[in-house]
Enzyme design. Sequence first.
Site, PDB file in Angstrom:
ATOM      1  N   THR A  87      -7.643   2.286   3.267  1.00 33.41           N
ATOM      2  CA  THR A  87      -7.424   1.567   4.524  1.00 33.41           C
ATOM      3  C   THR A  87      -8.516   1.883   5.549  1.00 33.41           C
ATOM      4  OG1 THR A  87      -5.074   1.726   4.068  1.00 33.41           O
ATOM      5  CG2 THR A  87      -5.709   1.053   6.283  1.00 33.41           C
ATOM      6  N   CYS A 125       2.091  -6.399 -17.187  1.00 33.27           N
ATOM      7  CA  CYS A 125       2.467  -7.140 -15.981  1.00 33.27           C
ATOM      8  C   CYS A 125       3.737  -6.537 -15.390  1.00 33.27           C
ATOM      9  CB  CYS A 125       2.697  -8.608 -16.302  1.00 33.27           C
ATOM     10  SG  CYS A 125       3.507  -9.471 -14.940  1.00 33.27           S
ATOM     11  N   SER A 169       0.862  -1.180   0.000  1.00 34.91           N
ATOM     12  CA  SER A 169       0.000   0.000   0.000  1.00 34.91           C
ATOM     13  C   SER A 169       0.897   1.228   0.000  1.00 34.91           C
ATOM     14  CB  SER A 169      -0.905  -0.054   1.234  1.00 34.91           C
ATOM     15  OG  SER A 169      -1.843   0.983   1.206  1.00 34.91           O
ATOM     16  N   CYS A 174      -3.220  -8.508 -14.705  1.00 33.27           N
ATOM     17  CA  CYS A 174      -3.508  -9.269 -15.926  1.00 33.27           C
ATOM     18  C   CYS A 174      -4.962  -9.702 -15.979  1.00 33.27           C
ATOM     19  CB  CYS A 174      -2.577 -10.469 -16.019  1.00 33.27           C
ATOM     20  SG  CYS A 174      -2.543 -11.509 -14.549  1.00 33.27           S
ATOM     21  N   CYS A 201       5.262 -14.095 -10.258  1.00 31.23           N
ATOM     22  CA  CYS A 201       4.030 -13.334 -10.030  1.00 31.23           C
ATOM     23  C   CYS A 201       4.005 -12.726  -8.623  1.00 31.23           C
ATOM     24  CB  CYS A 201       2.835 -14.264 -10.216  1.00 31.23           C
ATOM     25  SG  CYS A 201       1.263 -13.502  -9.864  1.00 31.23           S
ATOM     26  N   CYS A 209      -0.553  -9.125  -8.131  1.00 32.28           N
ATOM     27  CA  CYS A 209      -1.153  -7.784  -8.190  1.00 32.28           C
ATOM     28  C   CYS A 209      -2.533  -7.824  -8.838  1.00 32.28           C
ATOM     29  CB  CYS A 209      -0.236  -6.823  -8.931  1.00 32.28           C
ATOM     30  SG  CYS A 209      -0.162  -7.097 -10.713  1.00 32.28           S
ATOM     31  N   ARG A 247       0.554  -3.821  -6.748  1.00 34.49           N
ATOM     32  CA  ARG A 247      -0.768  -4.298  -6.348  1.00 34.49           C
ATOM     33  C   ARG A 247      -1.781  -3.409  -7.043  1.00 34.49           C
ATOM     34  NH1 ARG A 247      -4.583  -7.132  -5.227  1.00 34.49           N
ATOM     35  NH2 ARG A 247      -5.501  -7.521  -3.186  1.00 34.49           N
TER      36      ARG A 247
HETATM   37  C1  LIG Z   1       0.112   1.467  -4.375  1.00 38.63           C
HETATM   38  C2  LIG Z   1      -1.001   1.662  -3.402  1.00 38.63           C
HETATM   39  C3  LIG Z   1      -1.013   2.770  -2.577  1.00 38.63           C
HETATM   40  C4  LIG Z   1      -2.035   2.942  -1.644  1.00 38.63           C
HETATM   41  N1  LIG Z   1      -1.979   4.021  -0.812  1.00 38.63           N
HETATM   42  C5  LIG Z   1      -2.878   4.128   0.176  1.00 38.63           C
HETATM   43  C6  LIG Z   1      -2.772   5.163   1.130  1.00 38.63           C
HETATM   44  O1  LIG Z   1      -1.840   5.977   1.096  1.00 38.63           O
HETATM   45  N2  LIG Z   1      -3.709   5.238   2.102  1.00 38.63           N
HETATM   46  C7  LIG Z   1      -4.732   4.336   2.183  1.00 38.63           C
HETATM   47  O2  LIG Z   1      -5.537   4.438   3.101  1.00 38.63           O
HETATM   48  N3  LIG Z   1      -4.880   3.356   1.279  1.00 38.63           N
HETATM   49  C8  LIG Z   1      -3.968   3.233   0.281  1.00 38.63           C
HETATM   50  N4  LIG Z   1      -4.091   2.205  -0.632  1.00 38.63           N
HETATM   51  C9  LIG Z   1      -5.263   1.344  -0.586  1.00 38.63           C
HETATM   52  C10 LIG Z   1      -5.189   0.307   0.518  1.00 38.63           C
HETATM   53  O3  LIG Z   1      -3.979  -0.386   0.459  1.00 38.63           O
HETATM   54  C11 LIG Z   1      -6.343  -0.660   0.381  1.00 38.63           C
HETATM   55  O4  LIG Z   1      -7.532   0.057   0.343  1.00 38.63           O
HETATM   56  C12 LIG Z   1      -6.411  -1.657   1.518  1.00 38.63           C
HETATM   57  O5  LIG Z   1      -5.247  -2.419   1.542  1.00 38.63           O
HETATM   58  C13 LIG Z   1      -7.625  -2.547   1.376  1.00 38.63           C
HETATM   59  O6  LIG Z   1      -7.650  -3.445   2.432  1.00 38.63           O
HETATM   60  P1  LIG Z   1      -8.341  -4.885   2.304  1.00 38.63           P
HETATM   61  O7  LIG Z   1      -8.204  -5.502   3.635  1.00 38.63           O
HETATM   62  O8  LIG Z   1      -9.668  -4.727   1.714  1.00 38.63           O
HETATM   63  O9  LIG Z   1      -7.488  -5.674   1.232  1.00 38.63           O
HETATM   64  P2  LIG Z   1      -5.892  -6.011   1.133  1.00 38.63           P
HETATM   65  O10 LIG Z   1      -5.116  -5.036   1.927  1.00 38.63           O
HETATM   66  O11 LIG Z   1      -5.624  -6.142  -0.290  1.00 38.63           O
HETATM   67  O12 LIG Z   1      -5.795  -7.428   1.853  1.00 38.63           O
HETATM   68  C14 LIG Z   1      -6.303  -8.594   1.300  1.00 38.63           C
HETATM   69  C15 LIG Z   1      -5.612  -9.789   1.923  1.00 38.63           C
HETATM   70  O13 LIG Z   1      -6.297 -10.965   1.534  1.00 38.63           O
HETATM   71  C16 LIG Z   1      -5.390 -11.956   1.112  1.00 38.63           C
HETATM   72  N5  LIG Z   1      -6.107 -12.813   0.153  1.00 38.63           N
HETATM   73  C17 LIG Z   1      -6.662 -12.440  -1.024  1.00 38.63           C
HETATM   74  N6  LIG Z   1      -7.266 -13.485  -1.605  1.00 38.63           N
HETATM   75  C18 LIG Z   1      -7.095 -14.546  -0.797  1.00 38.63           C
HETATM   76  C19 LIG Z   1      -7.504 -15.919  -0.858  1.00 38.63           C
HETATM   77  N7  LIG Z   1      -8.264 -16.376  -1.864  1.00 38.63           N
HETATM   78  N8  LIG Z   1      -7.132 -16.757   0.143  1.00 38.63           N
HETATM   79  C20 LIG Z   1      -6.390 -16.288   1.180  1.00 38.63           C
HETATM   80  N9  LIG Z   1      -5.996 -14.995   1.294  1.00 38.63           N
HETATM   81  C21 LIG Z   1      -6.346 -14.130   0.321  1.00 38.63           C
HETATM   82  C22 LIG Z   1      -4.261 -11.162   0.502  1.00 38.63           C
HETATM   83  O14 LIG Z   1      -3.060 -11.918   0.485  1.00 38.63           O
HETATM   84  C23 LIG Z   1      -4.184  -9.960   1.447  1.00 38.63           C
HETATM   85  O15 LIG Z   1      -3.336 -10.208   2.524  1.00 38.63           O
HETATM   86  C24 LIG Z   1      -3.087   2.013  -1.579  1.00 38.63           C
HETATM   87  C25 LIG Z   1      -3.086   0.901  -2.414  1.00 38.63           C
HETATM   88  C26 LIG Z   1      -2.048   0.702  -3.310  1.00 38.63           C
HETATM   89  C27 LIG Z   1      -2.046  -0.512  -4.168  1.00 38.63           C
HETATM   90  S1  SF4 Z   2      -1.045 -10.967 -11.079  1.00 34.67           S
HETATM   91 FE1  SF4 Z   2      -0.762 -10.982 -13.299  1.00 34.67          FE
HETATM   92  S2  SF4 Z   2       0.019  -8.936 -13.780  1.00 34.67           S
HETATM   93 FE2  SF4 Z   2       0.299  -9.219 -11.552  1.00 34.67          FE
HETATM   94  S3  SF4 Z   2       2.369 -10.048 -11.312  1.00 34.67           S
HETATM   95 FE3  SF4 Z   2       0.986 -11.824 -11.451  1.00 34.67          FE
HETATM   96  S4  SF4 Z   2       0.994 -12.320 -13.620  1.00 34.67           S
HETATM   97 FE4  SF4 Z   2       1.815 -10.253 -13.478  1.00 34.67          FE
END
Ligand SMILES: Cc1cc2nc3c(=O)[nH]c(=O)nc-3n(C[C@H](O)[C@H](O)[C@H](O)COP(=O)(O)OP(=O)(O)OC[C@H]3O[C@@H](n4cnc5c(N)ncnc54)[C@H](O)[C@@H]3O)c2cc1C
Ligand code: SF4
Lengths: 248, 539
Positions: free
Chosen positions: B336, B482, B55, B514, B508, B511, B300
Site C-alpha cells: 500500500t 480458483c 488487502s 487463473c 468470479c 483475483c 486477490r
Molecule cells: C491478501 C492480501 C494482503 C495484503 N496485506 C497487505 C498489508 O498488510 N499491508 C500492505 O501495505 N499491503 C498489503 N497487501 C498489498 C496491497 O493490497 C496492494 O499492494 C495494494 O492494494 C496495491 O494498490 P494498487 O492501487 O496498485 O492496486 P489495487 O489495490 O489492486 O487497486 C486496483 C484497482 O483498479 C481496479 N481495476 C483494475 N483493472 C481495472 C480496469 N481494467 N478497469 C477499471 N478498473 C480496474 C480494481 O477494481 C481496483 O479497485 C495485501 C494484498 C493482499 C492480496
Molecule cells: S479471477 Fe480466475 S481464479 Fe480468480 S475468482 Fe475469477 S475465475 Fe477464479
Amino acid sequence: MKILVGIKRVIDYNVRIRVKSDGSGVETDGVKMSINPFDEIALEEALRIREAGNADEVIVVSLGGNECQQQLRTGLAMGADRAIQVDSAESLQPLTIARAFLKLVEKEQAGLVMLGKQAIDGDNSQTAQMLAALWGRPQATFASAVELSGNKAMVTREVDAGLERIEVDLPAVISVDLRLNEPRFVKLPDIMKAKRKPLEVIPVEDLGVAPENDLQFTSHTPPPVREKGIMVEDAAQLVAELKTRGLL
Amino acid sequence: MSETANEREVMEYDIIIVGAGPAGLACAIRLKQLKPDMMVAVIEKGAEVGAHILSGAVIEPGALDELLPGWLDNPPPVCIPVADDEIAFLTATSKRKIPTPPQQRNHGNFIVSLGALCAWMAPQAEDLGVDIFPGYAAAGIRYTDDGAVGGVIIGDMGVNREGQPKDTYMQGIEIHAPLTVLAEGSRGHLSKELITKYKLDQDSDPQAYGVGIKELWQVAPGKCKPGTVQHSIGWPLDTSTYGGSFIYHMDKDRIAVGFVCALDYSDPEFSPFEAFQQFKHHPSVKPLFEGGEILSGGARTIVEGGAQSLPKIEMPGALLIGDAAGLLNLPKIKGTHQAIRSGTLAANHVVETGGGRGFDTTLRESPIFKELHKVRNIRPGFNKGLWRGLITAGIETITAGKLPRTLHNHADHSSLIKLQDMQTIERPWVERDLAPRDRLASVYFATTDHDEDQPIHLQILDPEVCTTRCGEEYNYPCTRFCPAEVYEMIDDPDTKAGKRLQINAANCVHCKTCDIKDPYQIINWVTPEGGAGPNYQNL
Ligand SMILES: Cc1cc2nc3c(=O)[nH]c(=O)nc-3n(C[C@H](O)[C@H](O)[C@H](O)COP(=O)(O)OP(=O)(O)OC[C@H]3O[C@@H](n4cnc5c(N)ncnc54)[C@H](O)[C@@H]3O)c2cc1C
Ligand code: SF4
C-alpha cells in the site's frame, strides 16, 4: 405534463443484510447503498413516457439527509430533468412521505406520480396508496405495463389471479412492479451532465409537514439459523431419524 | 470492432487513471494538489470505490503523511494503531513464536481496511475536482495512429452471452488523454496487454505472484485484542511452498484473517483455499473463531516479484504504478505505501516534466525502488524450500541486500510438476467445521454479482487443451487453484473426452489467479460488464 418520480436510498439488493448485535437496527456501516430497484423502474418508465412525447419534464424526488443526493444524481444521470431533496434528518414513515409528496404535487402541478411498488428495505408498500387517497386521485398499483393516451393511462397490474387491465384518469398515482421494464445503463458523459442539472433542497418543515411517528420499531432480529443437516443412507434411516426428532 | 470504433462517443481528459486503488487515487490527488486546472479522471470497475479492494492490511503511514498531511485528524473508518506484533512457526499441532524479522516489525503502523481507506480517499479526490467513475471497466486500450497509448475504451454494457446487443445495450465510450496511468493492481489486464505489446519485461525476470484469501470475522466478545498483529509460516504448507498467514485484530470484535500462498507451488493437487481453511483449524487458531460469524470474504493476487521482476514502467503515452507495476515489498507483505508513493511520484514527475517520459528512471532512483532492491533475494531464496529460504532471508536482512548477487524469479505458470513425475504429498487435513463449508459457501461472503447473460469474461484460448493434455498432465488444476470454484469439469458423454469444462463466470471475484497459474497460459481474464464482480465490505 410533469411527472414526479420518488426514489429512495436503500441498502443495495446484493448486500447481505446484517442485524446490529444490539438489535437496534440493520448494519449500514460501510454498506453499499443504491436506488430502490422498483423506483429505478419507475424512473425508467417516466423517461420513456417523456421520450415518447407524452410528458415535458421528469422530476426525481427523494426524502432524506444529504446522502440521498447521491441517488438523485444517479437519477439525473439516467435522464431526469431536475431533482428535489426533501431534507429530513430523521427517517420518515409512509404517511409523512405521502403528505410531503402531496405538497410537491400541488407545488409542481404534476400530472403523474410514479413510485416503486415498495422499497426493499421496509417493504411497506403504502406510500402510493396513501398519496392517492390524500390527493383524491386514482391509483394504479403494481404496474407491469403502462400506456398513455390523452389524459388517460391504461395500466396492466400484476395481481394474485393474473393480470388486470385498468384505465385511470390523469392526474394519477402509478406504482410499478418488476416486469415493467429494464432500466437503462448510465452513459459516462451523462454523469458529468447530471452534475450541472438543478437539485433543489427543501427542508421538510418548509412543506408544512410535521413528521409523524405512528409506527414504532421495538426490535430487530435475524431469522433463525438453519441447523446443520445430516446425510441418510436410505428411506428406513430417514423414517427413523424423523421419528427420533418427533417429526413423524 | 473497427467500424464501430469511429462512432464511439469520446470524452477528453489531460490524464486518465485506470483503477481507484491506493495507487490511482494517490496519483489523482497529487496531480490536482499540484495543478488544480488539470482534467483528471479515474475509472473503476467495481460498483463503488473499494468494492474490489481486498488487502490485509497493516500499512506504513509515511506515504499518507506525505500525500495528505494531517490525515489522522480525519482518519479512515477502520484505523487502529498496531499494539502488539508476533510471528510464529506452526507444525500441524504446535505453535512456536519466532523473533520478528526487522521488516515485519509493525510499531508505528496501522491496521486498516484498504477498501474502506480507498472509499475514504475518493471523496477527498473529488473535492479537489477529480472525476471518479466507479462501475465502468476500462476494457481496452485506445492506440493513437503513431502507435502510442492514447486513452482507454470503456466496456460495452447490455451485451448477451452470444455477444449480441440486448434491449439495454449501451456502447462504451472512448476516453482520450495524452497520458494514461495504469493503476489496475496485481495482474492488471490492460497492463498485461501493454507489457507484452511494448516488450516492457524483456530485460526483467518474469513477474511472480501469490494468491491471498481473506475473511473478516465478527468474533465472540473478549477474543479480539485491537491492534494485535499475528503472522505465521509453516503448516499447512509443505516446506517447498512459500506463504503464510495473517491475523489482524481490528475494533468492534472484528478480526481479519487471511492466507497468502506463492503461486510458484509445484503440486497440481494443491488448493490454496483448502490450505487457508486448514490453517483456520490449527489448534492455536480455531478457538479465536469459534462462536463467531463471517462478515465478508474474498481473494486477490499479490505481486511478489520485486526488483528483478519490475518491468519498464513507461511506454509511449502511458505509465504503470502500484501493483500494476509490481512494487509490493514482499518480506514486509506491504504494497500500500509503495502504491501510494508511486502514485504520488508519478504525479510529481508529470507535473515537473510535463509528461511521462523519464518516469522509469525517476522511479528507479527513488526510495521506492531502493526498498525493493534491498529485499530482492528473499522470495527467490525460497525456491529451494523453506529452510534454505529462511537462511537466505537472514543473510539478506543482515547485509541489507548489499551482497552483489541477485537470485532470479521464474514464471509461476511453469512451476507445476506433471502428475507422473510428482511424488504424492501427504496432506493430513483435518475435518473442518468452521464456516465456510466450501468455496461456494465462501463466494456468498464476497457478494459477487455478474449478470449471467453476458459474454464469459474468462476466455479460454484453446479449450481442446483442457479436456486432453491438462487432464492427463495435471488433473485440471484450475478446479483447485480458483478460490471461487469458477472452473468445473462436468461429465459429458457427448464429448470425445467424456468431460467438458464449465465456467461459472458469475462467481468470479476478480483475483486473477487463473490468468497467472494456468500451466498452458490459455486463460485470459478480461473485464466483465462494469460494476460486476465482488461487493467487498471492509476488506
Ligand atoms: C491478501 C492480501 C494482503 C495484503 N496485506 C497487505 C498489508 O498488510 N499491508 C500492505 O501495505 N499491503 C498489503 N497487501 C498489498 C496491497 O493490497 C496492494 O499492494 C495494494 O492494494 C496495491 O494498490 P494498487 O492501487 O496498485 O492496486 P489495487 O489495490 O489492486 O487497486 C486496483 C484497482 O483498479 C481496479 N481495476 C483494475 N483493472 C481495472 C480496469 N481494467 N478497469 C477499471 N478498473 C480496474 C480494481 O477494481 C481496483 O479497485 C495485501 C494484498 C493482499 C492480496
Ligand atoms: S479471477 Fe480466475 S481464479 Fe480468480 S475468482 Fe475469477 S475465475 Fe477464479
